[in-house]
Design an enzyme around this catalytic site. Structure first.
Site, PDB file in Angstrom:
ATOM      1  N   GLU A   1     -10.936  -0.843  -3.424  1.00 56.78           N
ATOM      2  CA  GLU A   1     -10.077  -0.132  -2.647  1.00 56.78           C
ATOM      3  C   GLU A   1      -9.673   0.609  -3.649  1.00 56.78           C
ATOM      4  O   GLU A   1      -8.934   0.504  -3.932  1.00 56.78           O
ATOM      5  CB  GLU A   1     -10.127  -0.964  -1.198  1.00 56.78           C
ATOM      6  CG  GLU A   1      -9.124  -1.964  -1.706  1.00 56.78           C
ATOM      7  CD  GLU A   1      -8.593  -3.329  -1.226  1.00 56.78           C
ATOM      8  OE1 GLU A   1      -9.502  -3.682   0.264  1.00 56.78           O
ATOM      9  OE2 GLU A   1      -7.529  -4.371  -0.838  1.00 56.78           O
TER      10      GLU A   1
ATOM     11  N   ASP B   1       1.390  -1.026   0.113  1.00 60.73           N
ATOM     12  CA  ASP B   1      -0.112   0.211   0.169  1.00 60.73           C
ATOM     13  C   ASP B   1       0.457   1.359  -0.110  1.00 60.73           C
ATOM     14  O   ASP B   1       0.768   2.088   0.573  1.00 60.73           O
ATOM     15  CB  ASP B   1      -0.574  -0.188   1.369  1.00 60.73           C
ATOM     16  CG  ASP B   1      -1.542  -1.346   1.340  1.00 60.73           C
ATOM     17  OD1 ASP B   1      -2.120  -1.925   0.591  1.00 60.73           O
ATOM     18  OD2 ASP B   1      -2.139  -1.262   2.612  1.00 60.73           O
TER      19      ASP B   1
END
Length: 327
Positions: free
Chosen positions: A209, A39
């Site tokens: 997401e 991420d």
């Protein structure tokens, strides 16, 4: 004795050669730094590129975050534990997907924590502040900034976008829903929109997401991750609009696995070389040899556009990118 001296000289020469090789390194290679990290938020502060990733481990071990800085995208320095759960009292695990901005000489780090599953659990999206991009960061509020589900969006995976008028927006959400909200001046809360609402849903088709937004030639590029994060088909798609509020019609998938290189390529960010139409995508992926969902590495590759302003499919590589020093 002579043998020891010879060994010492050989060791010294080898060390010097390795040091020179590192000094002359011209490609970043992928991953860009060792360890399991995911991420990644890539950004430029001053004369350094920075990457702020999730420490990729079982949730109960995700209780801190490291950061990495580089003057050229090739040579990276680790800044360990810029924040941890001792500084964020309400966070106990699953510190995820940091986003960071600089404002008025302060650095604001936004993060998700605790992986809450309903509005009764403690957790959500928090914000921390520091005087330097390397931290240490301390809790800005003493509580989550967003601690409940709104429009179906799990409060995770926040990105903070600065619009051309200087307004900061938070774009966030898991569980296939994405919201945008207008941050107030000191990042302690939100300002309602003219219609009285505070959170607007902007979920495009296929969204799961990991939202990200940037501007190029007056257009808003909205990007997100699709698929399951533990699977091989995790990927990134995008849409383009004239407004940060959309409407966002899905254009295409531009980052995905390559069975010859790696799987699970997703949850990314984008860096633009200052003053140039030169772009980099920073993302995580899983080596072909790994089956553990948490075994993810941070990588960088070039991201290019065609003559119509559409993003070309990204070729994920082992080589990474060439050195691009900041001046």
């Amino acid at each position: 004795m002579k043998r020891l001296m010879l060994l010492a000289l050989l060791f010294s020469a080898s060390f010097a050669a390795l040091a020179q090789q590192k000094k002359n390194k011209s490609l970043s290679g992928n991953p860009v730094f060792p360890g399991w990290y995911a991420d990644p938020e890539g950004i430029i502060f001053g004369k350094n590129y920075w990457i702020y990733p999730t420490y990729s481990a079982p949730y109960n071990q995700q209780v801190f975050m490291d950061a990495f800085s580089s003057p050229d995208l090739v040579n990276w320095t680790k800044h360990p534990r810029i924040i941890d759960t001792t500084a964020i009292k309400w966070a106990k695990r699953a510190m995820w997907a940091p986003a960071i901005v600089e404002k008025a000489g302060k650095y604001f780090l936004f993060f998700g924590a605790n992986d809450i599953q309903n509005d009764q659990e403690v957790g959500g999206i928090g914000v921390a502040v520091a005087d330097k991009p390397s931290g240490p960061f301390k809790d800005h509020l003493g509580k989550p900034l967003i601690d409940r589900f709104i429009n179906g969006a799990q409060p995770i995976d926040q990105f903070v976008f600065k619009d051309k008028d200087g307004q900061y927006y938070m774009i966030y959400g898991g569980w296939r829903h994405c919201n945008i909200a207008k941050l107030n001046d000191d990042f302690t809360g939100f300002v309602p929109f003219p219609d009285g609402t505070t959170f607007k849903e902007i979920t495009p088709k296929g969204y799961v997401e990991g939202p990200f937004m940037f501007m190029r030639n007056g257009k808003y590029y909205f990007m997100w991750s699709e698929g399951g994060w533990t699977g091989p088909n995790y990927s990134v798609a995008y849409a383009v609009s004239d407004s940060p509020f959309g409407p966002f019609e899905r254009v295409d998938k531009i980052l995905k696995q390559d069975p010859k290189v790696a799987t699970g390529a997703g949850h990314h960010s984008v860096i633009q070389a200052p003053g140039k139409d030169q772009w980099y995508i920073v993302y995580h992926r899983r080596p072909l040899t790994e089956t553990d969902g948490n075994h993810r590495e941070t990588c960088i590759d070039r991201m290019e556009f065609d003559e119509n302003g559409l993003i070309k499919p990204v070729q994920i590589t082992f080589e990474g990118v060439k050195a691009q020093p900041l001046r």
